[in-house]
Design a protein around this motif. Sequence first.
Motif, short mmCIF file in Angstrom:
data_model
loop_
_atom_site.label_atom_id
_atom_site.label_comp_id
_atom_site.label_asym_id
_atom_site.label_seq_id
_atom_site.Cartn_x
_atom_site.Cartn_y
_atom_site.Cartn_z
N MET A 1 12.60 1.33 8.47
CA MET A 1 12.20 0.47 8.36
C MET A 1 11.77 -0.47 7.93
O MET A 1 12.92 -0.72 6.84
N SER A 2 12.47 -2.18 8.70
CA SER A 2 11.86 -3.40 7.96
C SER A 2 11.41 -4.14 8.33
O SER A 2 10.23 -3.35 9.03
N VAL A 3 11.28 -4.57 7.37
CA VAL A 3 9.19 -5.26 6.92
C VAL A 3 10.04 -7.06 6.64
O VAL A 3 11.44 -6.88 6.97
N SER A 4 8.94 -6.94 7.93
CA SER A 4 9.79 -9.10 7.84
C SER A 4 9.44 -9.79 6.40
O SER A 4 8.39 -9.44 6.30
N VAL A 8 6.15 -11.42 4.26
CA VAL A 8 6.33 -10.69 2.26
C VAL A 8 6.02 -11.75 1.81
O VAL A 8 5.07 -12.42 0.92
N ALA A 9 6.67 -13.15 2.51
CA ALA A 9 6.29 -14.59 2.22
C ALA A 9 5.09 -14.88 1.63
O ALA A 9 4.27 -15.81 0.98
N VAL A 10 4.57 -14.52 3.05
CA VAL A 10 3.57 -15.54 3.80
C VAL A 10 2.45 -14.38 2.06
O VAL A 10 1.39 -15.37 1.59
N MET A 11 2.39 -13.57 2.53
CA MET A 11 1.31 -12.61 1.16
C MET A 11 1.42 -12.76 0.10
O MET A 11 0.32 -13.12 -0.44
N ALA A 12 2.41 -13.32 -0.30
CA ALA A 12 2.48 -13.54 -1.64
C ALA A 12 2.45 -15.34 -2.81
O ALA A 12 1.93 -15.57 -3.27
N VAL A 13 2.47 -15.90 -0.95
CA VAL A 13 1.62 -17.04 -1.37
C VAL A 13 -0.11 -17.08 -0.86
O VAL A 13 -0.48 -17.54 -1.77
N VAL A 47 1.98 -4.56 6.10
CA VAL A 47 3.37 -4.47 5.84
C VAL A 47 4.34 -2.81 5.73
O VAL A 47 5.43 -2.65 5.55
N VAL A 48 3.51 -2.27 4.91
CA VAL A 48 2.84 -0.38 3.97
C VAL A 48 3.14 0.18 4.79
O VAL A 48 3.58 0.79 4.55
N ASP A 66 1.04 4.81 13.00
CA ASP A 66 0.00 5.45 11.82
C ASP A 66 -1.54 4.66 12.17
O ASP A 66 -2.01 3.24 11.71
N PRO A 67 -2.64 5.36 12.68
CA PRO A 67 -3.80 4.94 12.55
C PRO A 67 -4.69 4.36 11.71
O PRO A 67 -5.61 4.15 10.78
N LEU A 68 -3.51 5.11 10.10
CA LEU A 68 -4.18 5.00 9.00
C LEU A 68 -4.65 3.58 8.35
O LEU A 68 -6.01 3.23 7.05
N PRO A 69 -3.39 2.86 8.43
CA PRO A 69 -3.05 1.43 7.99
C PRO A 69 -4.88 0.85 8.56
O PRO A 69 -4.76 0.05 7.91
N GLN A 70 -4.59 0.98 9.89
CA GLN A 70 -5.32 0.60 10.63
C GLN A 70 -7.03 -0.08 10.12
O GLN A 70 -7.48 -0.89 9.87
N ALA A 71 -7.36 1.30 10.35
CA ALA A 71 -8.25 1.98 9.57
C ALA A 71 -8.74 1.01 7.91
O ALA A 71 -9.52 0.74 7.76
N PHE A 72 -8.17 1.31 7.50
CA PHE A 72 -8.03 0.43 6.43
C PHE A 72 -8.31 -1.31 5.98
O PHE A 72 -9.10 -1.57 4.87
N VAL A 73 -7.41 -1.56 6.83
CA VAL A 73 -7.73 -3.32 6.95
C VAL A 73 -8.74 -3.05 7.36
O VAL A 73 -9.87 -4.41 7.43
#
Length: 203
Positions: A1-4, A8-13, A47-48, A66-73
Amino acid sequence: MSVSLVLVAVMAVLYSCGVYLLLERSMTRVLLGFLLVGNATNLLILVVSGRAGAAPFYGESDPLADPLPQAFVLTSIVITFGVSAFLMALIYRSWRLAHADVVEDDTEDVAVGRRDVSVAAEPEIASDDTEFGTRATAAVSTAVDLAEQERLEEAERLEMLHRFEEQLRREVEPLDTASLDAEPLDAERLDPDHTESTDGDRP
């Protein structure tokens, strides 16, 4: 799995700016910081969540997401909206009352924080027949007898009533004495016609 790395940078900022604003005194900045932290959390879940895929419908042959992260969002968005509305109501109320949205220090909290609170060790209490030992006996001995308290209150009410009657009697007795000592009225004052008839009979 490749992470953008961009996400990650936007999330940290967003997390950094949000935490910085949350530590401010101004409630408006706290609101902005909470919004930034909420958006950063949505990016973290995205991301995760794993690789991208097709819509999770039954019968699709392509790799599904995976639909579970979308429900979490979606849940995170709803929670962020609710808390933001509550903070906006607090800011509006604070501005209407004090014309400021800055949270000041509570003097009592500061005094308690600066005071040296030393808790003395509780002395060991010998066990007794009851679960609480001698503490239960002390509580029972210091309890207020309700019947005795009612009796005392009734006696106090009777005493106040007796004092009121005595005071009323003292105020009424001088009036009775004055009415008895008053000069009796003449018959002429009581019956003017009698006086005129007497004067007419004189030669």
